[in-house]
Write a protein that holds these residues in place. Structure first.
Motif, mmCIF file in Angstrom:
data_model
loop_
_atom_site.group_PDB
_atom_site.id
_atom_site.type_symbol
_atom_site.label_atom_id
_atom_site.label_comp_id
_atom_site.label_asym_id
_atom_site.label_seq_id
_atom_site.Cartn_x
_atom_site.Cartn_y
_atom_site.Cartn_z
ATOM 1 N N ASP A 24 0.826 -1.212 0.000
ATOM 2 C CA ASP A 24 0.000 0.000 0.000
ATOM 3 C C ASP A 24 0.857 1.257 0.000
ATOM 4 N N VAL A 25 1.964 1.236 0.719
ATOM 5 C CA VAL A 25 2.830 2.416 0.791
ATOM 6 C C VAL A 25 3.400 2.737 -0.587
ATOM 7 N N TRP A 26 3.730 1.727 -1.369
ATOM 8 C CA TRP A 26 4.227 1.949 -2.725
ATOM 9 C C TRP A 26 3.117 2.521 -3.608
ATOM 10 N N LYS A 27 1.912 1.966 -3.497
ATOM 11 C CA LYS A 27 0.775 2.456 -4.283
ATOM 12 C C LYS A 27 0.488 3.921 -3.969
ATOM 13 N N ARG A 28 0.461 4.248 -2.685
ATOM 14 C CA ARG A 28 0.188 5.628 -2.281
ATOM 15 C C ARG A 28 1.296 6.569 -2.731
ATOM 16 N N ALA A 29 2.546 6.122 -2.599
ATOM 17 C CA ALA A 29 3.683 6.951 -3.021
ATOM 18 C C ALA A 29 3.656 7.171 -4.535
ATOM 19 N N SER A 30 3.249 6.170 -5.277
ATOM 20 C CA SER A 30 3.140 6.305 -6.729
ATOM 21 C C SER A 30 2.055 7.310 -7.094
ATOM 22 N N ARG A 31 0.927 7.251 -6.401
ATOM 23 C CA ARG A 31 -0.146 8.220 -6.652
ATOM 24 C C ARG A 31 0.315 9.637 -6.308
ATOM 25 N N LEU A 32 1.068 9.761 -5.198
ATOM 26 C CA LEU A 32 1.578 11.073 -4.811
ATOM 27 C C LEU A 32 2.527 11.616 -5.873
ATOM 28 N N ALA A 33 3.393 10.771 -6.403
ATOM 29 C CA ALA A 33 4.311 11.210 -7.462
ATOM 30 C C ALA A 33 3.523 11.711 -8.672
ATOM 31 N N CYS A 34 2.449 11.021 -9.022
ATOM 32 C CA CYS A 34 1.601 11.458 -10.137
ATOM 33 C C CYS A 34 0.960 12.808 -9.839
ATOM 34 N N GLU A 35 0.518 12.997 -8.614
ATOM 35 C CA GLU A 35 -0.094 14.271 -8.227
ATOM 36 C C GLU A 35 0.915 15.411 -8.315
ATOM 37 N N VAL A 36 2.158 15.144 -7.946
ATOM 38 C CA VAL A 36 3.202 16.169 -8.043
ATOM 39 C C VAL A 36 3.395 16.569 -9.510
ATOM 40 N N TYR A 37 3.459 15.590 -10.388
ATOM 41 C CA TYR A 37 3.599 15.893 -11.809
ATOM 42 C C TYR A 37 2.435 16.739 -12.305
ATOM 43 N N LYS A 38 1.220 16.371 -11.928
ATOM 44 C CA LYS A 38 0.040 17.132 -12.354
ATOM 45 C C LYS A 38 0.075 18.563 -11.798
ATOM 46 N N ALA A 39 0.461 18.698 -10.524
ATOM 47 C CA ALA A 39 0.475 20.013 -9.873
ATOM 48 C C ALA A 39 1.510 20.950 -10.473
ATOM 49 N N THR A 40 2.561 20.379 -11.054
ATOM 50 C CA THR A 40 3.647 21.213 -11.593
ATOM 51 C C THR A 40 3.591 21.333 -13.111
ATOM 52 N N GLU A 41 2.521 20.852 -13.698
ATOM 53 C CA GLU A 41 2.397 20.845 -15.151
ATOM 54 C C GLU A 41 2.626 22.226 -15.781
ATOM 55 N N LYS A 42 2.132 23.268 -15.134
ATOM 56 C CA LYS A 42 2.232 24.616 -15.704
ATOM 57 C C LYS A 42 3.375 25.445 -15.119
ATOM 58 N N VAL A 43 4.168 24.854 -14.241
ATOM 59 C CA VAL A 43 5.301 25.580 -13.657
ATOM 60 C C VAL A 43 6.331 25.836 -14.755
ATOM 61 N N GLN A 44 6.707 27.103 -14.916
ATOM 62 C CA GLN A 44 7.637 27.501 -15.970
ATOM 63 C C GLN A 44 9.108 27.414 -15.549
ATOM 64 N N ASN A 45 9.354 27.413 -14.247
ATOM 65 C CA ASN A 45 10.726 27.329 -13.756
ATOM 66 C C ASN A 45 11.180 25.872 -13.836
ATOM 67 N N TRP A 46 11.994 25.575 -14.848
ATOM 68 C CA TRP A 46 12.398 24.200 -15.095
ATOM 69 C C TRP A 46 13.183 23.611 -13.932
ATOM 70 N N GLY A 47 14.051 24.387 -13.300
ATOM 71 C CA GLY A 47 14.859 23.883 -12.186
ATOM 72 C C GLY A 47 13.995 23.429 -11.026
ATOM 73 N N PHE A 48 13.030 24.255 -10.657
ATOM 74 C CA PHE A 48 12.122 23.899 -9.568
ATOM 75 C C PHE A 48 11.294 22.675 -9.947
ATOM 76 N N LYS A 49 10.738 22.717 -11.142
ATOM 77 C CA LYS A 49 9.881 21.612 -11.599
ATOM 78 C C LYS A 49 10.660 20.296 -11.631
ATOM 79 N N ASP A 50 11.865 20.330 -12.143
ATOM 80 C CA ASP A 50 12.702 19.129 -12.207
ATOM 81 C C ASP A 50 12.996 18.590 -10.811
ATOM 82 N N GLN A 51 13.353 19.470 -9.902
ATOM 83 C CA GLN A 51 13.729 19.047 -8.554
ATOM 84 C C GLN A 51 12.552 18.428 -7.799
#
Length: 115
Positions: free
Chosen positions: A7-34
């Motif tokens: 379950d911890v892996w499943k939840r962590a995977s969902r969180l990683a996906c949410e981070v990607y979605k939340a940063t989709e429009k972030v223009q600062n590449w360094g911040f977004k990459d990190q």
């Protein structure tokens, strides 16, 4: 147990996906990459640890995952403060990251008691 069943892996995977979605429009590449790297590192290290042979190796990768959660929480707070991230959804991610860190801490403690 295979990591996909944790379950911890499943939840962590969902969180990683949410981070990607939340940063989709972030223009600062360094911040977004990190921030996306720290988010992606959590389920990746859980998976890698579960695939290792020894308990000590498994524990080491769980510590890496837990450390990446601390990094992610820090970056979420900073992203909110500088206006890159929406506050409400980011605070939900902070909450989830902290819960995952507690779960990983318990897993580490359990595995350490068996070594």
């Amino acid at each position: 147990m295979r990591f996909e069943q944790l379950d911890v892996w499943k939840r962590a995977s969902r969180l990683a996906c949410e981070v990607y979605k939340a940063t989709e429009k972030v223009q600062n590449w360094g911040f977004k990459d990190q921030i996306t790297r720290s988010g992606l590192s959590v389920p990746s290290n859980i998976a890698e640890g579960e695939e290792r042979e020894t308990a000590k190796e498994k524990i080491r990768f769980l510590y890496y995952a837990k450390g990446s959660l601390g990094e992610l929480v820090t970056q979420l707070y900073i992203g909110i403060e500088i206006g890159y991230l929406e506050k409400h959804s980011s605070m939900e991610m902070v909450k989830e990251a902290k819960e995952l860190a507690k779960i990983l801490g318990a897993m580490i403690k359990n595995k350490e008691s068996q070594v």
